[in-house]
Write a protein that holds these residues in place. Structure first.
Motif, PDB file in Angstrom:
ATOM      1  N   GLY A 279       0.877  -1.045   0.037  1.00  0.00           N
ATOM      2  CA  GLY A 279       0.227   0.075   0.021  1.00  0.00           C
ATOM      3  C   GLY A 279       0.820   1.363  -0.044  1.00  0.00           C
ATOM      4  O   GLY A 279       1.779   1.391   0.361  1.00  0.00           O
ATOM      5  N   ALA A 280       0.162   2.398  -0.623  1.00  0.00           N
ATOM      6  CA  ALA A 280       0.986   3.684  -0.633  1.00  0.00           C
ATOM      7  C   ALA A 280       1.237   4.093   0.996  1.00  0.00           C
ATOM      8  O   ALA A 280       0.329   4.369   1.762  1.00  0.00           O
ATOM      9  N   PRO A 281       2.492   4.131   1.347  1.00  0.00           N
ATOM     10  CA  PRO A 281       2.889   4.731   2.624  1.00  0.00           C
ATOM     11  C   PRO A 281       3.301   6.098   3.092  1.00  0.00           C
ATOM     12  O   PRO A 281       3.215   6.994   1.860  1.00  0.00           O
ATOM     13  N   ALA A 282       3.120   6.508   4.014  1.00  0.00           N
ATOM     14  CA  ALA A 282       3.886   7.592   4.336  1.00  0.00           C
ATOM     15  C   ALA A 282       5.176   7.523   5.050  1.00  0.00           C
ATOM     16  O   ALA A 282       5.217   6.534   5.870  1.00  0.00           O
ATOM     17  N   VAL A 283       6.096   8.464   5.000  1.00  0.00           N
ATOM     18  CA  VAL A 283       7.679   7.769   5.257  1.00  0.00           C
ATOM     19  C   VAL A 283       7.998   9.238   5.966  1.00  0.00           C
ATOM     20  O   VAL A 283       8.223  10.428   5.436  1.00  0.00           O
ATOM     21  N   ASP A 284       8.467   9.043   7.262  1.00  0.00           N
ATOM     22  CA  ASP A 284       9.060  10.329   8.074  1.00  0.00           C
ATOM     23  C   ASP A 284      10.617   9.754   8.087  1.00  0.00           C
ATOM     24  O   ASP A 284      11.090   8.978   7.592  1.00  0.00           O
ATOM     25  N   ASN A 285      11.227  10.621   9.151  1.00  0.00           N
ATOM     26  CA  ASN A 285      12.694  10.315   9.213  1.00  0.00           C
ATOM     27  C   ASN A 285      13.080   8.959  10.256  1.00  0.00           C
ATOM     28  O   ASN A 285      14.050   8.643  10.454  1.00  0.00           O
ATOM     29  N   ASP A 286      11.866   8.530  10.802  1.00  0.00           N
ATOM     30  CA  ASP A 286      11.913   7.219  11.497  1.00  0.00           C
ATOM     31  C   ASP A 286      11.130   6.067  11.179  1.00  0.00           C
ATOM     32  O   ASP A 286      11.770   4.865  11.484  1.00  0.00           O
ATOM     33  N   ARG A 287      10.052   6.272  10.739  1.00  0.00           N
ATOM     34  CA  ARG A 287       9.205   4.951  10.299  1.00  0.00           C
ATOM     35  C   ARG A 287       8.568   5.070   9.279  1.00  0.00           C
ATOM     36  O   ARG A 287       8.466   6.219   8.512  1.00  0.00           O
ATOM     37  N   VAL A 288       8.000   3.992   8.688  1.00  0.00           N
ATOM     38  CA  VAL A 288       7.275   3.922   7.234  1.00  0.00           C
ATOM     39  C   VAL A 288       5.857   3.424   7.943  1.00  0.00           C
ATOM     40  O   VAL A 288       5.690   2.479   8.495  1.00  0.00           O
ATOM     41  N   LEU A 290       2.016   2.475   6.876  1.00  0.00           N
ATOM     42  CA  LEU A 290       1.300   1.761   5.643  1.00  0.00           C
ATOM     43  C   LEU A 290      -0.392   1.722   6.207  1.00  0.00           C
ATOM     44  O   LEU A 290      -0.396   1.125   7.479  1.00  0.00           O
ATOM     45  N   GLY A 291      -1.097   1.887   5.026  1.00  0.00           N
ATOM     46  CA  GLY A 291      -2.529   1.628   5.549  1.00  0.00           C
ATOM     47  C   GLY A 291      -2.732   0.241   4.724  1.00  0.00           C
ATOM     48  O   GLY A 291      -2.540  -0.119   3.338  1.00  0.00           O
ATOM     49  N   VAL A 292      -3.020  -0.774   5.532  1.00  0.00           N
ATOM     50  CA  VAL A 292      -3.212  -2.119   4.828  1.00  0.00           C
ATOM     51  C   VAL A 292      -4.717  -2.473   4.729  1.00  0.00           C
ATOM     52  O   VAL A 292      -5.410  -2.202   5.714  1.00  0.00           O
ATOM     53  N   GLU A 293      -5.104  -2.574   3.496  1.00  0.00           N
ATOM     54  CA  GLU A 293      -6.722  -3.082   3.238  1.00  0.00           C
ATOM     55  C   GLU A 293      -6.874  -4.702   3.813  1.00  0.00           C
ATOM     56  O   GLU A 293      -6.889  -5.294   3.182  1.00  0.00           O
ATOM     57  N   ASP A 294      -7.242  -4.317   5.098  1.00  0.00           N
ATOM     58  CA  ASP A 294      -7.638  -5.588   5.806  1.00  0.00           C
ATOM     59  C   ASP A 294      -9.082  -5.148   6.296  1.00  0.00           C
ATOM     60  O   ASP A 294      -9.586  -4.130   6.150  1.00  0.00           O
ATOM     61  N   TRP A 311       4.283  -0.697  15.655  1.00  0.00           N
ATOM     62  CA  TRP A 311       2.926  -1.015  16.044  1.00  0.00           C
ATOM     63  C   TRP A 311       1.911  -1.173  15.056  1.00  0.00           C
ATOM     64  O   TRP A 311       2.209  -0.811  13.642  1.00  0.00           O
ATOM     65  N   ARG A 312       0.674  -1.654  15.145  1.00  0.00           N
ATOM     66  CA  ARG A 312      -0.353  -1.501  14.304  1.00  0.00           C
ATOM     67  C   ARG A 312      -1.749  -1.069  14.924  1.00  0.00           C
ATOM     68  O   ARG A 312      -1.662  -1.565  16.338  1.00  0.00           O
ATOM     69  N   LEU A 313      -2.553  -0.713  14.548  1.00  0.00           N
ATOM     70  CA  LEU A 313      -3.851  -0.115  14.868  1.00  0.00           C
ATOM     71  C   LEU A 313      -4.854  -0.056  13.860  1.00  0.00           C
ATOM     72  O   LEU A 313      -4.665   0.161  12.688  1.00  0.00           O
ATOM     73  N   ALA A 314      -6.215  -0.633  14.122  1.00  0.00           N
ATOM     74  CA  ALA A 314      -7.332  -0.319  12.942  1.00  0.00           C
ATOM     75  C   ALA A 314      -7.707   1.166  12.939  1.00  0.00           C
ATOM     76  O   ALA A 314      -8.847   1.514  13.807  1.00  0.00           O
ATOM     77  N   ALA A 315      -7.024   1.615  12.094  1.00  0.00           N
ATOM     78  CA  ALA A 315      -7.319   3.299  11.886  1.00  0.00           C
ATOM     79  C   ALA A 315      -7.356   3.729  10.777  1.00  0.00           C
ATOM     80  O   ALA A 315      -7.413   4.999  10.589  1.00  0.00           O
ATOM     81  N   GLY A 316      -7.531   2.763   9.573  1.00  0.00           N
ATOM     82  CA  GLY A 316      -7.793   3.467   8.267  1.00  0.00           C
ATOM     83  C   GLY A 316      -6.533   3.233   7.396  1.00  0.00           C
ATOM     84  O   GLY A 316      -5.732   2.479   7.638  1.00  0.00           O
ATOM     85  N   LEU A 317      -6.567   4.000   6.405  1.00  0.00           N
ATOM     86  CA  LEU A 317      -5.635   4.112   4.896  1.00  0.00           C
ATOM     87  C   LEU A 317      -5.180   5.500   4.851  1.00  0.00           C
ATOM     88  O   LEU A 317      -5.584   6.226   5.726  1.00  0.00           O
ATOM     89  N   LEU A 318      -4.294   5.602   3.663  1.00  0.00           N
ATOM     90  CA  LEU A 318      -4.316   7.013   3.332  1.00  0.00           C
ATOM     91  C   LEU A 318      -3.340   7.676   4.074  1.00  0.00           C
ATOM     92  O   LEU A 318      -3.579   8.692   4.599  1.00  0.00           O
TER      93      LEU A 318
END
Length: 398
Positions: A279-288, A290-294, A311-318
């Motif tokens: 999926g299309a990620p956002a990338v900052d200086n420490d982490r990537v 990803l919104g996973v279509e699940d 970490w992971r959380l049920a919080a959406g995409l984009l």
């Protein structure tokens, strides 16, 4: 030693100054400010990361209020997320392109699009002086940002409805696959002069280390080519899809099947591979991120340097990152689109005003210059923090 007469030396100096003044200075290539959201994914790296936002932060996010909105008109569809350069905001849908004051929503100019049987919103990018639009009718148009007048226009053979548009350091590349024409075409951004083209190759999103990625749909694999010249720098037989560059511009984040890879932009060497992520990620200086279509839609954060999950959380995409906040959008049949603001380090959500929480949409949120912009595909909504310099310049209207 013979001395040069003083008057003669003075005259020669004056003549030299006159001749230098007559030589026109080389024009600098216009470039957007680092804090501008100048194309899809923020910049040519497509990292969805604005490191310069400092108004909308963890300390102010609970005070956001809506100040204005812009709705599509005349049956238009597909309103896209805006791009922003300085005090100008550019918004497009299937009917046209509009330039607006980014703090008031007041229109500066409109550029209507030709009517077609299958209307599609164009892709946009700006360097601050020009707005480049890749029309899905197979044309690239450069508009003056101040007036909306056409600076140049040139055909692009592919009419790909999901084609790519990238603008970096005075070069613009457009193209994709429309089922009949497949390729990437590069032009000089200032003049529209053709620079290079590659047929049978599909352009991918990011630019890193002066290179872009072109996939080979017919024979498999991918090439990395010089963005300015189109010359091949390296290639691989692996079927990678280019998502983003990291903020240093030295690495690509690519997808392969259902895996995420970090690869060196100068050689294509794989640094790490994380299984089960795409999926299309956002990338900052420490982490990537990803919104996973699940089911439910998950946001997964992995370490930028090791690929290890944090970490992971049920919080959406984009996902996008700005002001030390991670923004995501998600939808449900009962509640429609909703927006979330998370702590990038832990994934813990922040409390949002109801109007902000209910303002998600099928496109990325844009956060820049103290404003949050989000669209549900029909209406753009603009939020800011009351009392900030940005808000004081913006009379409330809807």
């Amino acid at each position: 030693m013979r001395q040069t007469p003083r008057r003669f030396g003075t005259a020669m100096a004056a003549l030299a100054a006159t001749l230098l003044a007559a030589v026109p200075a080389a024009a600098a290539t216009p470039r957007p400010a680092a804090s501008d959201w100048a194309q899809d994914g923020h910049d040519a790296g497509h990292d969805a990361y604005n490191p310069d936002e400092y108004r909308i932060t963890a300390g102010t996010v609970n005070r956001l209020v809506q100040r204005w909105s812009i709705a599509t008109t005349g049956g238009a569809v597909q309103q896209q997320a805006p791009i922003v350069a300085g005090t100008q905001l550019f918004l497009t849908d299937s009917a046209g392109i509009g330039a607006y004051n980014a703090t008031t929503g007041v229109a500066d100019w409109q550029f209507p699009l030709p009517k077609t049987d299958n209307p599609q919103a164009p892709a946009l990018a700006t360097d601050g002086a020009a707005l480049i639009a890749y029309l899905r009718t197979g044309e690239l148009v450069s508009l003056d940002t101040a007036t909306g007048s056409v600076r140049w226009r040139t055909p692009v053979p592919s009419r790909a409805p999901a084609g790519k548009l990238l603008l970096d350091r005075g070069v613009v590349v457009a193209g994709g696959n429309d089922g009949e024409n497949l390729g990437a075409w590069a032009f000089e951004a200032a003049t529209g002069k053709p620079l290079w083209h590659r047929l049978g190759l599909d352009p991918q999103w990011p630019v890193a280390d002066g290179k872009m990625l072109l996939s080979r749909p017919y024979r498999g694999g991918l090439q990395a080519v010089d963005f300015a010249t189109g010359r091949v720098a390296w290639e691989t037989d692996r079927d990678w899809f280019g998502y983003a560059a990291d903020p240093t511009g030295r690495f690509f984040l690519v997808g392969q099947d259902n895996d995420l890879l970090k690869v060196r932009a100068d050689s294509g060497r794989v640094v790490w591979q994380a299984a089960g992520l795409s999926g299309a990620p956002a990338v900052d200086n420490d982490r990537v991120y990803l919104g996973v279509e699940d089911q439910p839609e998950m946001v997964v954060a992995v370490d930028l340097y090791t690929g290890e999950e944090r970490w992971r959380l049920a919080a959406g995409l984009l996902p996008i990152v700005a002001g030390g906040l991670l923004w995501t959008s998600h939808s449900s049949p009962d509640q429609g689109w909703q927006l979330e603001a998370l702590d990038p380090v832990t994934g813990v959500p922040f409390d949002l005003p109801a109007a902000v929480h209910n303002a998600g949409g099928p496109d990325r949120t844009v956060v820049t210059h103290g404003w949050l912009y989000t669209t549900d595909g029909a209406t753009l909504r603009a939020f800011t923090v009351p009392g900030s310099p940005e808000a004081l310049r913006a009379p409330s209207r809807s």
